[in-house]
Write a protein that holds these residues in place. Sequence first.
Motif, mmCIF file in Angstrom:
data_model
loop_
_atom_site.group_PDB
_atom_site.id
_atom_site.type_symbol
_atom_site.label_atom_id
_atom_site.label_comp_id
_atom_site.label_asym_id
_atom_site.label_seq_id
_atom_site.Cartn_x
_atom_site.Cartn_y
_atom_site.Cartn_z
ATOM 1 N N ILE A 92 47.534 50.884 42.245
ATOM 2 C CA ILE A 92 47.164 49.783 41.342
ATOM 3 C C ILE A 92 46.619 48.606 42.153
ATOM 4 C CG2 ILE A 92 48.837 50.380 39.543
ATOM 5 C CD1 ILE A 92 50.446 47.818 40.663
ATOM 6 N N PHE A 93 45.881 47.767 41.450
ATOM 7 C CA PHE A 93 45.303 46.555 42.009
ATOM 8 C C PHE A 93 45.567 45.499 40.939
ATOM 9 C CE2 PHE A 93 41.617 43.752 42.504
ATOM 10 C CZ PHE A 93 41.460 43.645 43.872
ATOM 11 N N HIS A 94 46.642 44.751 41.087
ATOM 12 C CA HIS A 94 47.109 43.880 39.993
ATOM 13 C C HIS A 94 46.296 42.589 39.938
ATOM 14 C CE1 HIS A 94 49.822 41.899 37.234
ATOM 15 N NE2 HIS A 94 50.441 43.059 37.080
ATOM 16 N N ALA A 95 45.943 42.177 38.717
ATOM 17 C CA ALA A 95 45.137 40.957 38.531
ATOM 18 C C ALA A 95 45.861 39.713 39.059
ATOM 19 C CB ALA A 95 44.804 40.785 37.047
ATOM 20 N N ALA A 96 47.185 39.756 39.102
ATOM 21 C CA ALA A 96 47.946 38.591 39.573
ATOM 22 C C ALA A 96 48.267 38.666 41.068
ATOM 23 C CB ALA A 96 49.230 38.470 38.763
ATOM 24 N N ASP A 97 47.659 39.627 41.745
ATOM 25 C CA ASP A 97 47.840 39.774 43.200
ATOM 26 C C ASP A 97 46.744 38.959 43.882
ATOM 27 O OD1 ASP A 97 48.400 40.678 45.766
ATOM 28 O OD2 ASP A 97 47.689 42.731 45.405
ATOM 29 N N GLY A 98 47.109 37.935 44.609
ATOM 30 C CA GLY A 98 46.103 37.061 45.211
ATOM 31 C C GLY A 98 46.532 36.571 46.574
ATOM 32 N N SER A 99 46.438 35.277 46.770
ATOM 33 C CA SER A 99 46.841 34.678 48.045
ATOM 34 C C SER A 99 48.342 34.846 48.277
ATOM 35 C CB SER A 99 46.506 33.183 48.018
ATOM 36 O OG SER A 99 47.219 32.508 49.022
ATOM 37 N N VAL A 100 48.721 34.888 49.528
ATOM 38 C CA VAL A 100 50.144 34.938 49.879
ATOM 39 C C VAL A 100 50.886 33.736 49.278
ATOM 40 C CG1 VAL A 100 49.768 33.761 52.119
ATOM 41 C CG2 VAL A 100 51.768 35.219 51.816
ATOM 42 N N LEU A 101 50.195 32.637 49.076
ATOM 43 C CA LEU A 101 50.842 31.432 48.546
ATOM 44 C C LEU A 101 51.115 31.538 47.053
ATOM 45 C CD1 LEU A 101 48.735 28.689 50.399
ATOM 46 C CD2 LEU A 101 50.902 29.737 51.088
ATOM 47 N N GLU A 102 50.323 32.337 46.358
ATOM 48 C CA GLU A 102 50.421 32.384 44.894
ATOM 49 C C GLU A 102 51.049 33.652 44.338
ATOM 50 O OE1 GLU A 102 46.307 31.949 44.270
ATOM 51 O OE2 GLU A 102 46.358 29.867 45.005
ATOM 52 N N THR A 103 51.031 34.709 45.120
ATOM 53 C CA THR A 103 51.472 36.002 44.574
ATOM 54 C C THR A 103 52.986 35.997 44.364
ATOM 55 O OG1 THR A 103 49.630 37.081 45.651
ATOM 56 C CG2 THR A 103 51.442 38.499 44.977
ATOM 57 N N MET A 148 40.315 45.591 57.514
ATOM 58 C CA MET A 148 39.698 44.255 57.677
ATOM 59 C C MET A 148 40.239 43.294 56.614
ATOM 60 S SD MET A 148 35.883 45.480 56.468
ATOM 61 C CE MET A 148 35.050 44.091 57.179
ATOM 62 N N GLY A 149 40.187 42.005 56.950
ATOM 63 C CA GLY A 149 40.732 41.008 56.038
ATOM 64 C C GLY A 149 39.663 40.438 55.120
ATOM 65 N N ALA A 150 40.097 39.940 53.971
ATOM 66 C CA ALA A 150 39.169 39.336 53.014
ATOM 67 C C ALA A 150 39.641 37.936 52.642
ATOM 68 C CB ALA A 150 39.070 40.197 51.762
ATOM 69 N N ALA A 151 38.710 37.002 52.580
ATOM 70 C CA ALA A 151 39.053 35.654 52.116
ATOM 71 C C ALA A 151 39.405 35.677 50.633
ATOM 72 C CB ALA A 151 37.886 34.708 52.379
ATOM 73 N N THR A 152 38.883 36.679 49.928
ATOM 74 C CA THR A 152 39.260 36.909 48.521
ATOM 75 C C THR A 152 40.542 37.751 48.546
ATOM 76 O OG1 THR A 152 37.776 38.804 48.630
ATOM 77 C CG2 THR A 152 36.898 36.809 47.623
ATOM 78 N N ALA A 153 41.660 37.084 48.802
ATOM 79 C CA ALA A 153 42.893 37.806 49.129
ATOM 80 C C ALA A 153 43.484 38.581 47.956
ATOM 81 C CB ALA A 153 43.923 36.804 49.649
ATOM 82 N N GLN A 154 44.128 39.687 48.307
ATOM 83 C CA GLN A 154 44.980 40.450 47.381
ATOM 84 C C GLN A 154 46.093 40.976 48.283
ATOM 85 O OE1 GLN A 154 41.341 42.298 46.929
ATOM 86 N NE2 GLN A 154 41.741 42.899 49.043
ATOM 87 N N ILE A 155 47.036 40.075 48.562
ATOM 88 C CA ILE A 155 47.923 40.262 49.698
ATOM 89 C C ILE A 155 48.824 41.493 49.586
ATOM 90 C CG2 ILE A 155 49.830 38.754 48.918
ATOM 91 C CD1 ILE A 155 48.265 38.824 52.458
#
Length: 257
Positions: A92-103, A148-155
């Motif tokens: 899965i790739f959850h819509a609420a999965d984002g930055s480490v600060l927000e997830t 590789m890392g992405a600035a569009t995070a999905q941590i």
Amino acid sequence: MRLSNKVALITGAGSGIGRESAILFAKEGAQVAVCDVNLATATETVSLIEAAGGEAIAIQADVSKAADAKAMIEAAEAAYGKLNVLFNNAGIFHAADGSVLETEEDIWDLTIDINLKGVFLGCKYGIPALLRAGGGSIINTASFVALMGAATAQIAYTASKGGVLSMTREISVEFARQNIRANALCPGPVETPLLQELLADPARRQRRLVHIPPGRFAKAVEMAQAALFLASDESSFVNGATFTVDGGITAAYVTPE
Ligand code: NAD
């Protein structure tokens, strides 16, 4: 018939890459155990295979649950007598999965449970079945974001896929002398329901597209074709590989305009 006389189990085979792989594997002669948490979509995949003259069964399984993972392997062996190919594809790739600060922690746990623990459980119960068959091929789906890392995070997603990659490498070494191969498929972005919401937004789509050398996203069948190679005996000396199928994203610094 590159998979004749082989039994393959594919998780997450009710949609996207898993469905295309199930269809292709069956076309190449495999008997396919089509597993998904969604029985209706798994059954649809089976209907598509049967309509094309192939052989498959639908199995409902939540890969994050040990009892389900164990039961799906048992069901495949019961139906076809053995297991030769294990494709741990569900994720899965959850819509609420984002930055480490927000997830939120619950999104982290859910993602790790399905994407990482799900692959662990598939291997835990699937490897004994492969050993009973005299060996086999394991394909675990990681991602180019494991590399590789992405600035569009999905941590949580990224962490889960990094775990799949290193876990697969270790499995490939441990069981190599028992005729088991294990490889990690690392797709680039693919046009499937997983990314539907993200790619439907023109700005978010373009933000990613600019980094892809061929200037397009992959199609699910292009991952299925890579998985077919890893599943078949044509890849008999391919083991422990980070099998990157990303259109050259990980090779690129500047892409064509
Ligand atoms: P998809 O959403 O089209 O299909 C995933 C399938 O997995 C669905 O049928 C879903 O019902 C099933 N599933 C979800 N949770 C499950 C669970 N707990 N137990 C069993 N089945 C479950 O996605 P896809 O794009 O085909 O992705 C397949 C794999 O490829 C995933 O592991 C994904 O992370 C990986 N991947 C996808 C992309 C991409 O851009 N689409 C890129 C890299 C890696």
